[in-house]
Design a protein around this motif. Structure first.
Motif, PDB file in Angstrom:
ATOM      1  N   THR A  20     120.305  39.192   2.122  1.00  0.00           N
ATOM      2  CA  THR A  20     119.749  38.958   3.443  1.00  0.00           C
ATOM      3  C   THR A  20     119.295  40.520   3.362  1.00  0.00           C
ATOM      4  OG1 THR A  20     120.686  37.919   5.040  1.00  0.00           O
ATOM      5  CG2 THR A  20     119.243  36.040   4.061  1.00  0.00           C
ATOM      6  N   ALA A  21     120.020  41.343   4.011  1.00  0.00           N
ATOM      7  CA  ALA A  21     120.574  42.605   4.163  1.00  0.00           C
ATOM      8  C   ALA A  21     119.740  43.452   2.905  1.00  0.00           C
ATOM      9  CB  ALA A  21     122.124  43.622   4.642  1.00  0.00           C
ATOM     10  N   LEU A  22     119.345  43.078   2.218  1.00  0.00           N
ATOM     11  CA  LEU A  22     118.709  43.833   1.022  1.00  0.00           C
ATOM     12  C   LEU A  22     117.076  43.060   1.369  1.00  0.00           C
ATOM     13  CD1 LEU A  22     120.988  43.250  -2.553  1.00  0.00           C
ATOM     14  CD2 LEU A  22     120.373  45.328  -0.479  1.00  0.00           C
ATOM     15  N   ARG A  23     116.857  43.021   1.973  1.00  0.00           N
ATOM     16  CA  ARG A  23     115.037  42.182   2.224  1.00  0.00           C
ATOM     17  C   ARG A  23     114.225  43.863   2.186  1.00  0.00           C
ATOM     18  NH1 ARG A  23     114.899  38.744   8.632  1.00  0.00           N
ATOM     19  NH2 ARG A  23     116.913  37.938   7.529  1.00  0.00           N
ATOM     20  N   TRP A  24     115.041  44.738   2.256  1.00  0.00           N
ATOM     21  CA  TRP A  24     114.196  45.989   3.291  1.00  0.00           C
ATOM     22  C   TRP A  24     114.076  46.668   2.196  1.00  0.00           C
ATOM     23  CZ3 TRP A  24     118.053  44.116   6.928  1.00  0.00           C
ATOM     24  CH2 TRP A  24     117.846  43.776   8.714  1.00  0.00           C
ATOM     25  N   ASP A  68     124.533  39.272  10.643  1.00  0.00           N
ATOM     26  CA  ASP A  68     123.556  39.144  10.213  1.00  0.00           C
ATOM     27  C   ASP A  68     122.627  39.928   9.585  1.00  0.00           C
ATOM     28  OD1 ASP A  68     121.572  38.408  11.518  1.00  0.00           O
ATOM     29  OD2 ASP A  68     121.556  37.988  13.188  1.00  0.00           O
ATOM     30  N   PRO A  69     121.337  39.987   9.150  1.00  0.00           N
ATOM     31  CA  PRO A  69     120.409  40.914   8.867  1.00  0.00           C
ATOM     32  C   PRO A  69     120.353  41.982   9.850  1.00  0.00           C
ATOM     33  CG  PRO A  69     120.019  39.323   8.318  1.00  0.00           C
ATOM     34  CD  PRO A  69     121.324  38.862   8.609  1.00  0.00           C
ATOM     35  N   ASP A  70     119.888  41.234  10.971  1.00  0.00           N
ATOM     36  CA  ASP A  70     119.195  42.037  12.256  1.00  0.00           C
ATOM     37  C   ASP A  70     120.009  42.574  12.860  1.00  0.00           C
ATOM     38  OD1 ASP A  70     117.143  40.775  11.766  1.00  0.00           O
ATOM     39  OD2 ASP A  70     117.280  39.137  13.063  1.00  0.00           O
ATOM     40  N   TYR A  72     125.297  47.282  -3.351  1.00  0.00           N
ATOM     41  CA  TYR A  72     125.606  46.786  -1.956  1.00  0.00           C
ATOM     42  C   TYR A  72     126.801  46.117  -2.383  1.00  0.00           C
ATOM     43  CZ  TYR A  72     123.911  42.609  -3.647  1.00  0.00           C
ATOM     44  OH  TYR A  72     123.624  40.743  -4.601  1.00  0.00           O
ATOM     45  N   ALA A  73     127.721  45.622  -1.109  1.00  0.00           N
ATOM     46  CA  ALA A  73     129.064  44.939  -1.660  1.00  0.00           C
ATOM     47  C   ALA A  73     128.668  43.517  -1.265  1.00  0.00           C
ATOM     48  CB  ALA A  73     130.476  45.810  -0.454  1.00  0.00           C
TER      49      ALA A  73
END
Length: 263
Positions: A41-45, A13-15, A33-34
């Motif tokens: 979605t963890a790359l959204r920032w 969960d990216p949150d 990133y792996a």
């Protein structure tokens, strides 16, 4: 030279990435990133213009070479890893070449899938007078286990076992635990993609049937296995509670009930 940050992306969960980790992504010049384990979605920032690459088809040498190359161009480079970088994350293998290249390193911890799996199933890994110990380990596969760390040897402690990288070796898990004295009906929890939105699966069973249950759910990757005497405690008829909250227990923030004026 820039600085390379190893950032734990958490379980999925990216949150669940830390605020610090998210801030480093937002200010990164390059991110590796792996991709086989970390949700995109963890790359959204990531900022506009950030160089982003997926390491799923890279060797260790290619990964460290990429990080070194980008650290010569950018002030901040992020290596985004699943879970926590200190657990099965090849952190030291990647850090040594960076040290040799005189590149500064930072590490940001992340939420482990062991903790995320327990949270998803609303289970506690420890309980008073049941077990106060958690062993994080794996079943021997292509990577052998050091002497004294076979699953059978560790299972003899009869505490909580969190097994990484072992979902395809459930038959070995059953054999090792039974040899260590666990019963066939001992509860087992398997969580596939813990916390991944829309993809998480929670599978409960016993040592005797968990392999068949996982096969029926087509779960054969990215799964945490938890075997523990604490599993299912929410539904036990009684439970030994923590002394910390006992009214007869005194600590530096609270005196036991009826202790006023004593001593």
């Amino acid at each position: 030279m820039g600085k390379v940050w190893f950032v734990g992306a958490g379980p999925g969960d990216p949150d669940l990435i830390t605020v610090k980790g998210r801030g480093l992504i937002a200010g990164a010049g390059a991110i590796l990133y792996a991709g086989s384990l970390v949700a995109e979605t963890a790359l959204r920032w990531a900022p506009s213009g950030c160089e982003i690459a997926d390491s799923k088809d890279m060797t260790l040498e290619a990964i460290t070479g990429w990080l070194i190359e980008k650290a010569r161009v950018h002030d901040r480079v992020v290596r985004l890893q699943t879970g926590d970088p200190s657990l099965y994350g090849a952190l030291i293998e990647m850090a040594r070449p960076l040290d040799a290249a005189a590149i500064e390193i930072g590490v940001v911890p992340g939420v482990s899938s062991a903790m995320a799996a327990a949270a998803a199933a609303v289970e506690s890994l420890t309980l008073p007078e049941v077990t106060q110990t958690v062993i994080i380990t794996r079943v021997a596969g292509r990577t052998p286990m050091p002497e004294g760390e076979t699953l059978e040897a560790l299972a003899r402690h009869r505490c909580t076992l969190c097994l990484f990288l072992s979902i395809r070796l459930l038959r070995k898990v059953r054999s090792a635990l039974c040899a260590a004295g666990w019963q066939e009906q001992a509860p087992v929890l398997v969580v596939h993609k813990a916390s991944w939105p829309g993809e998480e699966k929670i599978i409960r069973g016993t040592l005797a049937d968990i392999e068949a249950r996982c096969r029926a759910e087509q779960v054969d990757s990215q799964a945490m296995i938890i075997v523990s005497p604490t599993l299912g405690a929410r539904h036990w008829p009684s439970l030994q509670t923590s002394k910390l909250y006992d009214p007869d227990f005194t600590h530096r923030f609270r005196r036991r009930v009826g202790s006023e004026g004593e001593g």
